[in-house]
Design a protein around this motif. Sequence first.
Motif, PDB file in Angstrom:
ATOM      1  N   SER A 107       1.814   6.802  22.670  1.00  0.00           N
ATOM      2  CA  SER A 107       1.376   5.333  22.303  1.00  0.00           C
ATOM      3  C   SER A 107       0.686   5.359  20.868  1.00  0.00           C
ATOM      4  CB  SER A 107       0.231   4.903  23.365  1.00  0.00           C
ATOM      5  OG  SER A 107      -1.019   5.569  23.294  1.00  0.00           O
ATOM      6  N   ILE A 108       0.922   3.900  20.186  1.00  0.00           N
ATOM      7  CA  ILE A 108       0.446   4.011  18.887  1.00  0.00           C
ATOM      8  C   ILE A 108      -1.178   4.060  19.143  1.00  0.00           C
ATOM      9  CG2 ILE A 108       0.209   2.412  16.984  1.00  0.00           C
ATOM     10  CD1 ILE A 108       3.102   3.379  17.613  1.00  0.00           C
ATOM     11  N   VAL A 109      -1.742   4.963  18.209  1.00  0.00           N
ATOM     12  CA  VAL A 109      -2.998   5.169  18.137  1.00  0.00           C
ATOM     13  C   VAL A 109      -3.813   4.482  16.944  1.00  0.00           C
ATOM     14  CG1 VAL A 109      -4.916   7.399  17.938  1.00  0.00           C
ATOM     15  CG2 VAL A 109      -2.863   7.548  19.248  1.00  0.00           C
ATOM     16  N   ALA A 110      -3.257   4.488  15.776  1.00  0.00           N
ATOM     17  CA  ALA A 110      -3.672   3.922  14.610  1.00  0.00           C
ATOM     18  C   ALA A 110      -2.670   3.733  13.727  1.00  0.00           C
ATOM     19  CB  ALA A 110      -4.846   4.699  14.136  1.00  0.00           C
ATOM     20  N   ARG A 111      -2.946   2.703  12.722  1.00  0.00           N
ATOM     21  CA  ARG A 111      -1.879   2.425  11.573  1.00  0.00           C
ATOM     22  C   ARG A 111      -2.890   2.389  10.315  1.00  0.00           C
ATOM     23  NH1 ARG A 111       2.866  -0.571  13.918  1.00  0.00           N
ATOM     24  NH2 ARG A 111       3.567  -0.558  11.556  1.00  0.00           N
ATOM     25  N   THR A 112      -2.380   2.771   9.338  1.00  0.00           N
ATOM     26  CA  THR A 112      -3.052   2.932   7.983  1.00  0.00           C
ATOM     27  C   THR A 112      -2.075   2.480   7.109  1.00  0.00           C
ATOM     28  OG1 THR A 112      -4.130   5.001   8.643  1.00  0.00           O
ATOM     29  CG2 THR A 112      -4.294   4.177   6.507  1.00  0.00           C
ATOM     30  N   PRO A 113      -2.247   1.292   6.788  1.00  0.00           N
ATOM     31  CA  PRO A 113      -1.503   0.708   5.686  1.00  0.00           C
ATOM     32  C   PRO A 113      -1.597   0.940   4.285  1.00  0.00           C
ATOM     33  CG  PRO A 113      -3.023  -0.777   6.341  1.00  0.00           C
ATOM     34  CD  PRO A 113      -3.079   0.166   7.168  1.00  0.00           C
ATOM     35  N   SER A 114      -0.473   0.971   3.556  1.00  0.00           N
ATOM     36  CA  SER A 114      -0.394   1.381   2.076  1.00  0.00           C
ATOM     37  C   SER A 114       0.257   0.543   1.368  1.00  0.00           C
ATOM     38  CB  SER A 114      -0.076   2.933   1.960  1.00  0.00           C
ATOM     39  OG  SER A 114       0.581   3.039   0.742  1.00  0.00           O
ATOM     40  N   GLU A 115       0.502   0.658   0.006  1.00  0.00           N
ATOM     41  CA  GLU A 115       1.004  -0.424  -0.853  1.00  0.00           C
ATOM     42  C   GLU A 115       2.226  -0.573  -0.265  1.00  0.00           C
ATOM     43  OE1 GLU A 115       1.722  -1.791  -5.457  1.00  0.00           O
ATOM     44  OE2 GLU A 115       0.424   0.110  -4.877  1.00  0.00           O
ATOM     45  N   ASN A 116       3.251   0.525  -0.229  1.00  0.00           N
ATOM     46  CA  ASN A 116       4.551   0.822   0.085  1.00  0.00           C
ATOM     47  C   ASN A 116       4.994   1.239   1.561  1.00  0.00           C
ATOM     48  OD1 ASN A 116       5.517  -0.655  -2.455  1.00  0.00           O
ATOM     49  ND2 ASN A 116       4.752   1.273  -3.680  1.00  0.00           N
ATOM     50  N   TRP A 117       3.964   1.775   2.257  1.00  0.00           N
ATOM     51  CA  TRP A 117       4.518   2.526   3.509  1.00  0.00           C
ATOM     52  C   TRP A 117       3.102   2.261   4.490  1.00  0.00           C
ATOM     53  CZ3 TRP A 117       3.779   5.270  -0.932  1.00  0.00           C
ATOM     54  CH2 TRP A 117       2.817   6.153  -0.711  1.00  0.00           C
ATOM     55  N   GLU A 118       3.363   2.844   5.520  1.00  0.00           N
ATOM     56  CA  GLU A 118       2.315   2.626   6.427  1.00  0.00           C
ATOM     57  C   GLU A 118       2.430   4.377   7.266  1.00  0.00           C
ATOM     58  OE1 GLU A 118       1.285  -0.010   9.741  1.00  0.00           O
ATOM     59  OE2 GLU A 118       1.720  -1.544   8.180  1.00  0.00           O
ATOM     60  N   ILE A 119       1.290   4.854   7.219  1.00  0.00           N
ATOM     61  CA  ILE A 119       1.336   6.072   7.999  1.00  0.00           C
ATOM     62  C   ILE A 119       0.519   5.728   9.599  1.00  0.00           C
ATOM     63  CG2 ILE A 119      -0.116   8.130   8.677  1.00  0.00           C
ATOM     64  CD1 ILE A 119       1.768   8.423   6.227  1.00  0.00           C
ATOM     65  N   VAL A 120       1.318   5.906  10.729  1.00  0.00           N
ATOM     66  CA  VAL A 120       1.280   5.609  12.170  1.00  0.00           C
ATOM     67  C   VAL A 120       0.886   6.821  12.835  1.00  0.00           C
ATOM     68  CG1 VAL A 120       2.103   4.502  13.916  1.00  0.00           C
ATOM     69  CG2 VAL A 120       2.781   3.783  11.834  1.00  0.00           C
ATOM     70  N   LYS A 121      -0.239   6.888  13.483  1.00  0.00           N
ATOM     71  CA  LYS A 121      -0.755   8.049  14.286  1.00  0.00           C
ATOM     72  C   LYS A 121      -0.023   7.834  15.788  1.00  0.00           C
ATOM     73  CE  LYS A 121      -4.606  10.897  15.747  1.00  0.00           C
ATOM     74  NZ  LYS A 121      -6.086  11.018  15.501  1.00  0.00           N
TER      75      LYS A 121
END
Length: 200
Positions: A107-121
Amino acid sequence: MFTGIVEELGEITDVEELGDASRFRLRGPVVTEGARHGDSIAVNGVCLTVVEHEGDEFTADVMAETLKRSSLGALAVGSRVNLERPTAVGDRLGGHIVQGHVDGTGSIVARTPSENWEIVKVSLPADLARYVVEKGSITVDGVSLTVVEAGPDYFTISLIPTTLALTTLGHKQPGDPVNLEVDVIAKYVERLLGAQGGTR
């Protein structure tokens, strides 16, 4: 065989409960072009067989084992899904070898947006953790991705704008389930090494 390069975002248009199975009707103009009875289409990373095809829609039966091992049982009319046709012999292998045989769900734990991409845990079942390595390949909802960080019960992935815009991963929120398929090569290596160890 698939490569984890999603061709289009489709939609569930009907779900028929069949006791120990379900029949899905899905809309996907790209993947239904030239589709025939018996063809395979990956739906959120699950290889399903075309039962009927009419216009830009097709139906597929989903057995109890598939509903148990994947997140397809949580889909409803209106749900968006990642769709991919099998790779033709001679085509480029744009992602990695994907069988469409889901190993489990996270399951998706967290989303960390950035200027040009996202880190998804993403959470990771304990029995799959040994197959996931940093910079290795993993399939999430049918999307071929590279592991950024591999933890004991999670991994992270980096999503570029194209992936965010053209797949379900752009819309998944913390708590949402995702289908996981680990790299089949890792499973074969483990099996072969285990067999060698048992003969000594």
